[in-house]
Write a protein that holds these residues in place. Structure first.
Motif, PDB file in Angstrom:
ATOM      1  N   LEU A 136      -8.125  -2.612  -3.850  1.00 36.47           N
ATOM      2  CA  LEU A 136      -7.939  -1.278  -3.283  1.00 36.47           C
ATOM      3  C   LEU A 136      -6.472  -1.007  -2.996  1.00 36.47           C
ATOM      4  CD1 LEU A 136     -10.837  -1.100  -0.655  1.00 36.47           C
ATOM      5  CD2 LEU A 136     -10.880  -0.382  -3.048  1.00 36.47           C
ATOM      6  N   GLY A 137      -6.070   0.265  -3.135  1.00 34.26           N
ATOM      7  CA  GLY A 137      -4.750   0.678  -2.708  1.00 34.26           C
ATOM      8  C   GLY A 137      -4.734   0.916  -1.210  1.00 34.26           C
ATOM      9  N   VAL A 138      -3.546   1.177  -0.679  1.00 34.30           N
ATOM     10  CA  VAL A 138      -3.396   1.389   0.763  1.00 34.30           C
ATOM     11  C   VAL A 138      -4.259   2.550   1.241  1.00 34.30           C
ATOM     12  CG1 VAL A 138      -1.775   2.002   2.600  1.00 34.30           C
ATOM     13  CG2 VAL A 138      -1.063   0.431   0.783  1.00 34.30           C
ATOM     14  N   GLU A 139      -4.202   3.668   0.510  1.00 32.45           N
ATOM     15  CA  GLU A 139      -4.979   4.842   0.895  1.00 32.45           C
ATOM     16  C   GLU A 139      -6.464   4.528   0.904  1.00 32.45           C
ATOM     17  OE1 GLU A 139      -5.762   9.419  -0.716  1.00 32.45           O
ATOM     18  OE2 GLU A 139      -4.626   7.991  -1.921  1.00 32.45           O
ATOM     19  N   LEU A 159      -5.784   6.330  14.885  1.00 35.58           N
ATOM     20  CA  LEU A 159      -5.067   6.120  13.625  1.00 35.58           C
ATOM     21  C   LEU A 159      -3.630   5.716  13.956  1.00 35.58           C
ATOM     22  CD1 LEU A 159      -6.428   9.349  11.959  1.00 35.58           C
ATOM     23  CD2 LEU A 159      -7.063   7.039  11.289  1.00 35.58           C
ATOM     24  N   ASP A 160      -3.283   4.454  13.681  1.00 33.53           N
ATOM     25  CA  ASP A 160      -1.976   3.912  14.039  1.00 33.53           C
ATOM     26  C   ASP A 160      -1.066   3.933  12.821  1.00 33.53           C
ATOM     27  OD1 ASP A 160       0.154   2.605  15.148  1.00 33.53           O
ATOM     28  OD2 ASP A 160      -0.810   0.645  15.271  1.00 33.53           O
ATOM     29  N   GLU A 161      -0.115   4.866  12.796  1.00 36.78           N
ATOM     30  CA  GLU A 161       0.824   5.014  11.680  1.00 36.78           C
ATOM     31  C   GLU A 161       0.085   5.058  10.335  1.00 36.78           C
ATOM     32  OE1 GLU A 161       3.992   5.557  11.798  1.00 36.78           O
ATOM     33  OE2 GLU A 161       4.480   5.114  13.869  1.00 36.78           O
ATOM     34  N   PRO A 162      -0.870   5.957  10.156  1.00 35.19           N
ATOM     35  CA  PRO A 162      -1.694   5.924   8.945  1.00 35.19           C
ATOM     36  C   PRO A 162      -0.949   6.276   7.670  1.00 35.19           C
ATOM     37  CG  PRO A 162      -2.144   7.921  10.195  1.00 35.19           C
ATOM     38  CD  PRO A 162      -1.262   7.068  11.051  1.00 35.19           C
ATOM     39  N   THR A 163       0.207   6.933   7.782  1.00 38.74           N
ATOM     40  CA  THR A 163       0.924   7.369   6.577  1.00 38.74           C
ATOM     41  C   THR A 163       2.118   6.482   6.237  1.00 38.74           C
ATOM     42  OG1 THR A 163       2.409   8.837   7.799  1.00 38.74           O
ATOM     43  CG2 THR A 163       0.291   9.753   7.108  1.00 38.74           C
ATOM     44  N   ALA A 164       2.314   5.378   6.976  1.00 39.08           N
ATOM     45  CA  ALA A 164       3.547   4.595   6.835  1.00 39.08           C
ATOM     46  C   ALA A 164       3.767   4.095   5.416  1.00 39.08           C
ATOM     47  CB  ALA A 164       3.531   3.417   7.807  1.00 39.08           C
ATOM     48  N   ARG A 165       2.690   3.856   4.661  1.00 36.95           N
ATOM     49  CA  ARG A 165       2.836   3.299   3.319  1.00 36.95           C
ATOM     50  C   ARG A 165       2.188   4.188   2.260  1.00 36.95           C
ATOM     51  NH1 ARG A 165       0.954  -2.740   3.229  1.00 36.95           N
ATOM     52  NH2 ARG A 165       1.877  -2.568   1.153  1.00 36.95           N
ATOM     53  N   ALA A 170      -0.810  11.273  -1.359  1.00 36.51           N
ATOM     54  CA  ALA A 170      -1.835  10.553  -0.600  1.00 36.51           C
ATOM     55  C   ALA A 170      -1.888  11.039   0.841  1.00 36.51           C
ATOM     56  CB  ALA A 170      -1.563   9.049  -0.646  1.00 36.51           C
ATOM     57  N   ILE A 171      -0.737  11.361   1.419  1.00 37.68           N
ATOM     58  CA  ILE A 171      -0.700  11.893   2.786  1.00 37.68           C
ATOM     59  C   ILE A 171      -1.442  13.223   2.854  1.00 37.68           C
ATOM     60  CG2 ILE A 171       0.820  12.852   4.557  1.00 37.68           C
ATOM     61  CD1 ILE A 171       2.868  10.711   3.749  1.00 37.68           C
ATOM     62  N   ASP A 172      -1.218  14.087   1.873  1.00 40.20           N
ATOM     63  CA  ASP A 172      -1.919  15.377   1.844  1.00 40.20           C
ATOM     64  C   ASP A 172      -3.432  15.173   1.767  1.00 40.20           C
ATOM     65  OD1 ASP A 172       0.448  16.774   1.994  1.00 40.20           O
ATOM     66  OD2 ASP A 172       0.599  17.138  -0.156  1.00 40.20           O
ATOM     67  N   ARG A 173      -3.861  14.218   0.947  1.00 42.27           N
ATOM     68  CA  ARG A 173      -5.306  13.958   0.829  1.00 42.27           C
ATOM     69  C   ARG A 173      -5.864  13.418   2.149  1.00 42.27           C
ATOM     70  NH1 ARG A 173      -3.617  12.049  -4.342  1.00 42.27           N
ATOM     71  NH2 ARG A 173      -3.587   9.894  -3.594  1.00 42.27           N
ATOM     72  N   LEU A 174      -5.104  12.510   2.785  1.00 41.10           N
ATOM     73  CA  LEU A 174      -5.556  11.959   4.058  1.00 41.10           C
ATOM     74  C   LEU A 174      -5.677  13.065   5.107  1.00 41.10           C
ATOM     75  CD1 LEU A 174      -6.196   9.564   5.949  1.00 41.10           C
ATOM     76  CD2 LEU A 174      -3.740   9.398   6.393  1.00 41.10           C
ATOM     77  N   PHE A 175      -4.693  13.944   5.175  1.00 38.55           N
ATOM     78  CA  PHE A 175      -4.723  15.009   6.168  1.00 38.55           C
ATOM     79  C   PHE A 175      -5.899  15.951   5.926  1.00 38.55           C
ATOM     80  CE2 PHE A 175       0.061  14.917   7.437  1.00 38.55           C
ATOM     81  CZ  PHE A 175      -0.158  13.681   8.024  1.00 38.55           C
ATOM     82  N   ALA A 176      -6.204  16.209   4.668  1.00 43.40           N
ATOM     83  CA  ALA A 176      -7.363  17.062   4.363  1.00 43.40           C
ATOM     84  C   ALA A 176      -8.651  16.418   4.879  1.00 43.40           C
ATOM     85  CB  ALA A 176      -7.455  17.303   2.857  1.00 43.40           C
ATOM     86  N   ARG A 177      -8.776  15.104   4.731  1.00 43.46           N
ATOM     87  CA  ARG A 177      -9.962  14.413   5.231  1.00 43.46           C
ATOM     88  C   ARG A 177      -9.997  14.420   6.760  1.00 43.46           C
ATOM     89  NH1 ARG A 177      -9.134  11.503   0.342  1.00 43.46           N
ATOM     90  NH2 ARG A 177     -11.072  11.247  -0.839  1.00 43.46           N
ATOM     91  N   LEU A 178      -8.837  14.256   7.394  1.00 47.35           N
ATOM     92  CA  LEU A 178      -8.795  14.274   8.855  1.00 47.35           C
ATOM     93  C   LEU A 178      -9.223  15.631   9.394  1.00 47.35           C
ATOM     94  CD1 LEU A 178      -5.520  12.299   9.715  1.00 47.35           C
ATOM     95  CD2 LEU A 178      -7.859  11.451   9.429  1.00 47.35           C
ATOM     96  N   ARG A 179      -8.788  16.699   8.723  1.00 46.36           N
ATOM     97  CA  ARG A 179      -9.202  18.033   9.167  1.00 46.36           C
ATOM     98  C   ARG A 179     -10.717  18.200   9.026  1.00 46.36           C
ATOM     99  NH1 ARG A 179      -4.503  19.356   5.989  1.00 46.36           N
ATOM    100  NH2 ARG A 179      -2.721  19.778   7.358  1.00 46.36           N
ATOM    101  N   GLY A 180     -11.260  17.655   7.955  1.00 44.37           N
ATOM    102  CA  GLY A 180     -12.709  17.717   7.768  1.00 44.37           C
ATOM    103  C   GLY A 180     -13.454  16.940   8.840  1.00 44.37           C
ATOM    104  N   LEU A 181     -12.938  15.761   9.204  1.00 42.59           N
ATOM    105  CA  LEU A 181     -13.571  14.971  10.256  1.00 42.59           C
ATOM    106  C   LEU A 181     -13.496  15.701  11.595  1.00 42.59           C
ATOM    107  CD1 LEU A 181     -12.246  11.387   9.386  1.00 42.59           C
ATOM    108  CD2 LEU A 181     -14.569  12.259   9.077  1.00 42.59           C
TER     109      LEU A 181
END
Length: 490
Positions: A136-139, A159-165, A170-181
């Motif tokens: 798996l990748g970091v994301e 979420l502790d520094e979730p975008t550091a790597r 990938a950050i945009d995708r993560l943020f979209a999921r966080l908004r959904g959650l």
């Protein structure tokens, strides 16, 4: 969730002092502060790893469960740490249902994978449940950890520094999921040193400084400079970078790369870094930028081409790179940059061990003196050279890595994401030290995803799918860099 008047001491050290923070259901709440401000200690209290010496933790209006009842804690709160807790030797499905593979009987592996597949589909994680987690990748690892936490019933995620790597996409995708959650009622505590992310994804922000609560305010009601001032206790103007005159064409090259290539990572590449010049390299996670830096630093063996320092060709491997005068700050300070069982002084002086005594011996007094000089030079906040390096905050640990990289006064300094996971003041301190090294004549190759890092560079190269597609001189706009990274101008 509420932490009310919590305090925590470790011996004579006050880690938290009378801190109160309340997070509304479904809210995304930012927690910010400098390294050492108390964020990690507060997280340890919110996850039950430590008990507060004073005050209390409450979930949904009820007191936190006893520390020994780990199942009850997991049903209330989960933390996705900066360093993944995914076990690479297990499959994705096994990681998702770790210690929950069956309900008392034999494990039914087919049913386990089907349950994992349904869970991953529910949360939009496109991963094969039967795949080894090591692939798996970091994301993907982060999303699997979030899915695992939610599957246990937790509706409060830290979420502790979730975008550091992660790269920009990938950050945009993560943020979209966080908004959904958040829209589904999940409450999140978002810890980050990247303040722009706070404004992008969070509703409210709490600032800690020197183990104390400073403020809690809606993100929309506080400006960037005011937020940084609350974190540091000082008036700030951190984004201004003094412009230096262009490099004189007659200045010799400190580093030359001729036709350097690494199969599967980047295509043949030729560039020069002049003495005293800072050249930035950026790009997406698949651009090849990190592999390029690791090749120059000796961590990878090139499939073609050469690296030269001061006109002399550098052999393969880290020892050859060190002998040639290359200092390296690697991507992962925990795994590649530090020896956690050694002291601050031992880590900082490792490259100059041969200078610390006769006939291969290390004189403790000489090592301590050299380490103390590095501590003062880089403003490393520590009890002293003999303190364990594992006791340092992230920013101070990174300063030790930089001190070690510059211990032999290298001709070339290679930096990979040098300010990842460090606070705003530590970032300025680190970048100031890099600028001082360049002013002294060192050629610097800086690979970074951070626009604030790249602003300190004399020019920036953007890599896209293994090629340098854009070169930007100082004075570029954020839009130019982001467009090039995304391949718009490639």
């Amino acid at each position: 969730m509420a932490a009310v008047g919590v305090s925590k001491h470790f011996g004579a050290t006050t880690a938290l002092s009378d801190v109160t923070m309340r997070i509304a259901p479904g809210e995304t709440h930012a927690l910010v502060g400098r390294n050492g401000a108390g964020k990690s200690t507060l997280v340890s209290l919110l996850t039950g790893l430590h008990r507060p010496d004073g005050g209390e933790i409450r979930f949904g209006g009820e007191p936190a469960p006893p520390a020994a009842d780990r199942g009850a804690w997991r049903r209330r709160v989960a933390c996705v740490f900066q360093r993944s807790t995914i076990i690479p030797t297990l499959t994705v499905a096994e990681n998702l249902f770790l210690n929950r593979q069956s309900e008392g009987g034999p494990i039914r592996w087919g049913a386990l994978r089907r349950r994992a597949g349904q869970l991953l589909e529910e949360y939009g994680v496109g991963v094969d449940p039967g795949a080894p987690a090591a692939d798996l990748g970091v994301e993907q690892r982060q999303l699997v950890e979030i899915a695992r936490a939610l599957s246990q019933g937790a509706r409060f995620i830290i979420l502790d520094e979730p975008t550091a790597r992660l790269d920009a996409a990938a950050i945009d995708r993560l943020f979209a999921r966080l908004r959904g959650l958040a829209a589904s009622g999940v409450t999140m505590l978002f810890i980050s040193h990247h303040l722009q992310e706070v404004y992008t994804v969070c509703d409210t922000v709490t600032v800690l400084r020197d183990a104390r609560w400073i403020l809690t305010r809606p993100v929309a009601d506080i400006g960037h400079d005011d937020l940084v001032a609350a974190m540091t206790g000082e008036a700030v103007g951190l984004t201004d970078v003094a412009r230096r005159p262009p490099r004189d064409a007659s200045v010799p090259a400190a580093l030359r790369i001729d036709g350097l290539a690494l199969d599967g990572a980047y295509e043949p590449l030729t560039l020069e870094v002049k003495a005293g010049e800072i050249v930035g390299v950026t790009g997406s996670g698949s651009s090849g930028k990190v592999s390029l830096a690791e090749t120059v630093g000796g961590l990878r063996r090139a499939s073609a081409g050469t690296v030269s320092v001061g006109g002399a060709t550098v052999g393969a491997g880290v020892p050859a790179a060190l002998r040639a005068g290359i200092g390296l700050v690697p991507q992962d300070r925990h795994r590649e940059g530090l020896v956690p069982l050694l002291s601050v002084g031992e880590n900082a002086t490792m490259p100059i061990a041969d200078r610390l005594g006769p006939a291969g011996m290390i004189l403790p007094g000489r090592r301590r003196a050299a380490a103390q000089a590095a501590i003062e030079r880089y403003d490393i906040r520590t009890e002293g050279p003999d303190a364990p390096v594992a006791s340092l905050s992230g920013g101070n640990a990174q300063k030790v890595v930089l001190a070690r990289a510059t211990a032999r006064e290298p001709k070339v300094l290679v930096l990979i994401n040098p300010t990842a996971g460090v606070d705003v003041r530590s970032k300025e301190s680190l970048l100031g030290a890099v600028r001082a090294a360049a002013d002294a004549g060192t050629g610097v190759l800086m690979v970074s995803d951070e626009l604030d890092d790249l602003r300190h560079c004399d020019r920036v190269l953007v890599m896209f799918h293994g090629r340098v597609t854009t070169e930007l001189q100082a004075g570029w706009s954020d839009t130019e860099v982001v467009a090039a990274v995304e391949g718009v101008s490639a």
